[in-house]
Motif scaffolding. Structure first.
Motif, PDB file in Angstrom:
ATOM      1  N   GLN A  34       0.812  -1.213   0.000  1.00  0.00           N
ATOM      2  CA  GLN A  34       0.000   0.000   0.000  1.00  0.00           C
ATOM      3  C   GLN A  34       0.848   1.267   0.000  1.00  0.00           C
ATOM      4  N   GLU A  42       2.177   1.930  -3.426  1.00  0.00           N
ATOM      5  CA  GLU A  42       1.110   2.422  -4.305  1.00  0.00           C
ATOM      6  C   GLU A  42       0.816   3.895  -4.029  1.00  0.00           C
ATOM      7  N   ARG A  59       1.230   6.804  -6.855  1.00  0.00           N
ATOM      8  CA  ARG A  59       0.064   7.623  -7.193  1.00  0.00           C
ATOM      9  C   ARG A  59       0.398   9.113  -7.055  1.00  0.00           C
ATOM     10  N   LEU A  81      -3.825   4.569 -13.247  1.00  0.00           N
ATOM     11  CA  LEU A  81      -3.908   3.862 -11.966  1.00  0.00           C
ATOM     12  C   LEU A  81      -5.391   3.658 -11.643  1.00  0.00           C
ATOM     13  N   ASP A 140      -9.099   2.303 -10.552  1.00  0.00           N
ATOM     14  CA  ASP A 140      -9.723   1.520  -9.495  1.00  0.00           C
ATOM     15  C   ASP A 140     -10.368   0.289 -10.113  1.00  0.00           C
ATOM     16  N   ARG A 146       6.757  -3.200  -6.968  1.00  0.00           N
ATOM     17  CA  ARG A 146       5.331  -3.098  -7.278  1.00  0.00           C
ATOM     18  C   ARG A 146       4.925  -4.210  -8.250  1.00  0.00           C
ATOM     19  N   TYR A 172      -5.139  -7.470   0.760  1.00  0.00           N
ATOM     20  CA  TYR A 172      -4.923  -6.121   0.218  1.00  0.00           C
ATOM     21  C   TYR A 172      -5.608  -5.043   1.072  1.00  0.00           C
ATOM     22  N   ASP A 225      -5.900  -1.851   3.221  1.00  0.00           N
ATOM     23  CA  ASP A 225      -5.131  -0.604   3.211  1.00  0.00           C
ATOM     24  C   ASP A 225      -4.613  -0.361   4.624  1.00  0.00           C
ATOM     25  N   ARG A 253      -5.026   7.431   0.290  1.00  0.00           N
ATOM     26  CA  ARG A 253      -4.542   7.031  -1.037  1.00  0.00           C
ATOM     27  C   ARG A 253      -3.300   7.793  -1.472  1.00  0.00           C
ATOM     28  N   SER A 311     -10.104  -1.422   1.086  1.00  0.00           N
ATOM     29  CA  SER A 311      -8.976  -0.976   0.294  1.00  0.00           C
ATOM     30  C   SER A 311      -9.485  -0.317  -0.976  1.00  0.00           C
ATOM     31  N   TYR A 312      -8.657   0.558  -1.555  1.00  0.00           N
ATOM     32  CA  TYR A 312      -8.877   1.035  -2.917  1.00  0.00           C
ATOM     33  C   TYR A 312      -7.990   0.293  -3.908  1.00  0.00           C
ATOM     34  N   ASN A 313      -6.982  -0.382  -3.379  1.00  0.00           N
ATOM     35  CA  ASN A 313      -6.001  -1.046  -4.224  1.00  0.00           C
ATOM     36  C   ASN A 313      -6.126  -2.552  -4.039  1.00  0.00           C
TER      37      ASN A 313
END
Length: 825
Positions: free
Chosen positions: A191, A194, A198, A214, A216, A255, A331, A333, A475, A524-526
């Motif tokens: 995270q 990322e 970002r 990137l 979603d 990554r 995953y 966050d 984020r 999570s967003y990722n």
């Protein structure tokens, strides 16, 4: 002349004899550390005899009268087979690699000292429950008993690597095992990486284009984000990364190469067997030996069998007679990067909501082989440890006069995660396992469960509670002195996603999004997968009921949903539109490639040419789409994001603008870029793999790289310690073989399922499992790679708890006897 020839012949003969002698001597000393799996040993630390039966795959089946004796024997067996690996894991998390490797590993040690994971592990010993404390103590005693045997029994220093990197081995401690679990959490975390990428990308492209490159997960909503430069001012418009070449020992994965996995389970209504089924294949970086170690333990709560990690006295993925469990990276966050403003008048202070505050700090001395020791000042803010600029590329997004700190759930000295894992291993029902997992902190996992009647999945691990007013919703890096950017504790365990006895009868996870909840109640967003889950859903729904074999078939499936979805978009205006072209021309090669792909079903089979053509085309396509906008930063996008490609070719929210090259006068179309990318790919293939497209093999490029982390680059030795295999699969197949993504061999398979298991509770002893290399970490052992070829071919070995089966084809039986005097027999 004859005299000269005679003396040259004598000299050559002498050199040859000397070389043979040196090789023989080296082999002799290295082979001294090969363990003998037969015999009786007198050891201190057990209360009754313990039997270690090695089946014909070298899997230890451990039989003892008490749990503590069994864990002692597990420590003994793991140390026999994986002492070097265990030592390296411990030295890595302690930040003590430079004592063996010199300045080469200084940056790694500096990072690990700053994270201070080992000190947190020492503090967490007191957080374990009584059974786990006893198990850790017994396990450590077992490891140390083998160390004593090495010292007294002329066991060749315990591992051949010890002859090259000679250093004392300290006795094993309970904290060492807890520290290895924290190291695993670090290796699975992505995270923070990322967040930084970002932020860096947002400095170059508009918010609309940031949502393209990137993206979603398209199945959920997109949170509106502020521009990073508006959020945190005074940052450079573009800054190159501050990293040097990545050392194989570096514990933070690049990554795209963090944790992944597959796991799914079918309930009685969806099983043809009359009971439940479960399949599990956790994905980690491929190494030789693999990080997984198979074992069977006879416990008072019931026997368990499955995959352990050397250094940890727990079956992380496996089964008992009543319950099976598998893990996938959730995953969550669970990391936030904070920008901490330093006091311009006092470098020992940082800004808080209440004014300037002193960093917590202490000095740490790093001993370096063949170099002076380095004294490192460790610093912490209320948000977490202060990290160096080259970690996560933090230096590229840090304004002058600021430093960065890391909030991370694993950074706690009161961590009962190992106790929770031990309790899960002893559970008999889904309800008991979910309850046992409540104290678990990190690394966050999706726990897939199957008992004899039901199936379930539960996200375990701490999920931070964030303020609804958080500037970036976690984020992007954000100012650490603002209260709204700081964590507000941990969300209740009951709020972690949970799916028990679903109506459809099947649960599973491929690192895909599990829930779609609005911030701050999101997970999570990722997410780790938007592709494999589509193929998994298709395979699960294509049958009314499943069997063990259908689960194995799904686990080994190599059809790429991504290829089937993207190729019609990439080649929409290229197929059947070209003019006739002569042999040997670029146009003719393009036509041949398109003809091959037009008749391909998307199977990433190692023996086919189409997967290589497709993968090279897709890689060249993303590079052409982003390099003019992102410049050098495009090199950070090492793996193709299929959602980005689809957005561009479907022109979602104007994403087709990526096809136009900014620096050129004409307006390029996506067809233009796609054709040029295919030509790029074919040129690259011709230069590296030959001009005849029909004879290409995906497996030649997609070789699994089970490389030895320390000896894998040493000339000559690398031939003995590295294991290379032609493999099927790819980045987006269920039989996942994540590619390297960079360098001259970008399609090497470097991250895959090091463990596979399929459990059938209608007939538990028909369950099967396998690892990617073998049980032994000794490269002269026949068990160093004995399972690797089975793994490559998609085969398994029996996963039985029947002691008679283990003994029937045992390659050795070792008996540990309680020592009654100070002498060994």
């Amino acid at each position: 002349m004859a005299l000269i020839f005679k003396w040259l012949l004598r000299l050559a003969t002498g050199v040859f004899v000397l070389a043979v002698g040196l090789v023989t001597l080296a082999w002799y000393f290295a082979s001294r550390s090969l363990p003998d799996y037969d015999g009786t040993y007198s050891v201190a630390g057990i209360t009754a005899p313990v039997e270690i039966v090695r089946d014909n795959a070298d899997v230890p089946h451990i039989f003892g009268q008490t749990d503590d004796d069994v864990f002692f024997a597990l420590g003994y067996a793991q140390a026999q087979d994986r002492l070097w690996q265990m030592t390296m894991l411990r030295r890595t998390v302690q930040g003590r690699l430079s004592e063996m490797f010199g300045p080469r590993t200084l940056k790694i040690d500096m990072l690990m000292r700053r994270l201070d994971l080992y000190s947190l592990a020492v503090s967490s010993v007191k957080a374990q429950d009584a059974p786990t404390t006893a198990a850790l103590t017994a396990y450590a005693a077992g490891v140390n008993a083998w160390l004593d045997e090495i010292n007294t029994g002329s066991r060749g220093r315990g591992a051949p690597e010890m002859w090259i990197f000679n250093a004392p081995i300290a006795p094993w401690q309970p904290a060492d095992s807890i520290a290895i679990l924290k190291l695993l959490a670090l290796q699975l975390s992505g995270q923070a990486t990322e967040e930084v990428l970002r932020a860096r990308t947002s400095l170059i492209v508009s918010p609309e284009r940031l949502a393209d490159i990137l993206p979603d997960d398209p199945t959920g909503g997109i949170a509106a984000l502020p521009d990073y430069s508006a959020l945190v001012g005074d940052v450079p418009k573009y800054a190159a990364n501050t990293r040097g070449p990545r050392d194989p020992l570096y514990p933070i994965a690049p990554r795209g190469l963090q944790g992944a996995s597959n796991a799914w389970a079918a309930g009685i209504t969806r099983s043809a067997t009359g009971s439940t089924l479960l399949a599990s294949d956790p994905h980690l970086q491929l190494t030789a030996p693999t990080v997984w170690y198979l074992a069977r333990l006879q416990l008072a709560s019931g026997d368990v069998i499955g995959g352990t990690i050397p250094g940890l006295p727990v079956v992380l993925s496996g089964r008992s007679a009543d319950l099976g469990w598998g893990i996938t990276s959730a995953y969550v966050d669970d990391q936030d990067v904070h920008i901490e403003q330093m006091n311009p008048d006092d470098a020992n202070q940082y800004r808080t909501a209440d004014g300037w505050k002193n960093f917590r700090s202490r000095d740490s001395i790093i001993t370096i082989k063949d170099a002076p020791a380095v004294t490192l000042k460790l610093r912490w803010t209320d948000n977490g440890p202060v990290l160096p600029a080259d970690t996560f590329d933090l230096g590229t997004i840090t304004p002058p006069g600021h430093v960065t700190s890391l909030s991370w759930t694993a950074l706690t000295g009161d961590d009962p995660s190992l106790s929770a894992a031990m309790a899960m291993m002893r559970a008999h029902t889904i309800e008991d396992a979910i309850k046992a997992a409540e104290p678990y902190v990190a690394p966050a996992q999706n726990l897939t469960l199957a008992d004899r009647t039901d199936v379930a999945m539960k996200t375990i691990g701490a999920i931070p509670r964030r303020d609804p007013a958080h500037q970036s919703k976690g984020r992007l890096p954000s100012y650490g002195y603002l209260p709204e950017n700081q964590w507000q504790g941990i969300m209740p365990y009951v709020d972690n996603p949970e799916f028990v006895a679903p109506d459809g009868g099947i649960v599973g996870n491929t690192n895909n999004k599990t829930v779609d909840r609005p911030f701050p109640n999101h997970v999570s967003y990722n997410w780790g997968d938007t592709q494999r889950v589509n193929r998994w859903r298709r395979l699960m729904q294509s049958r009314q009921v499943h069997t063990r074999d259908s689960f194995i078939e799904a686990q080994l499936d190599t059809v790429s949903f991504t290829a089937r979805a993207l190729l019609p978009l990439m080649g929409a205006d290229l197929w059947f539109t070209g003019d006739a072209a002569a042999d040997g021309t670029p146009e003719r090669r393009r036509q041949i490639a398109l003809d091959l792909l037009a008749n391909w079903n998307g199977e990433m089979n190692e023996h086919l040419p189409e997967p290589l053509i497709y993968a090279a085309w897709l890689r060249a396509l993303q590079d052409r789409l982003i390099r003019d906008e992102l410049g050098p930063l495009s090199s950070e996008f090492t793996h193709v994001d299929p959602v980005f490609i689809e957005r561009v070719f479907r022109d979602v929210d104007g994403a087709a603008i990526w096809c136009d090259v900014l620096q050129s006068a004409p307006v390029e179309t996506c067809t233009d870029i796609s054709r040029q990318a295919l030509d790029d790919a074919l040129i690259w293939i011709g230069e590296n793999w030959g001009q005849n497209l029909e004879t290409l093999r995906w497996g030649d490029a997609h070789q699994a790289t089970h490389d030895h982390p320390t000896l894998g680059t040493v000339p000559v030795l690398q031939w003995f310690v590295n294991i290379r295999q032609s493999t099927s699969g790819g980045d987006n197949t269920l039989m996942r073989g994540q590619t390297l993504g960079t360098g001259p061999d970008p399609f090497l398979n470097v991250h895959a399922a090091g463990y596979r298991g399929v459990y059938d509770f209608a007939d538990p002893d028909s369950s099967v499992f396998v690892t990617a290399t073998g049980q032994s970490g000794h490269f002269l052992s026949r068990y160093y790679d004995n399972l690797g070829e089975l793994w490559r071919r998609g085969e398994y070995i029996p996963m039985s708890l029947d002691p008679d089966l283990a003994r029937a084809a045992a390659l050795g039986t070792m008996v540990l006897q309680p020592r009654t005097s100070s002498k060994s027999p």
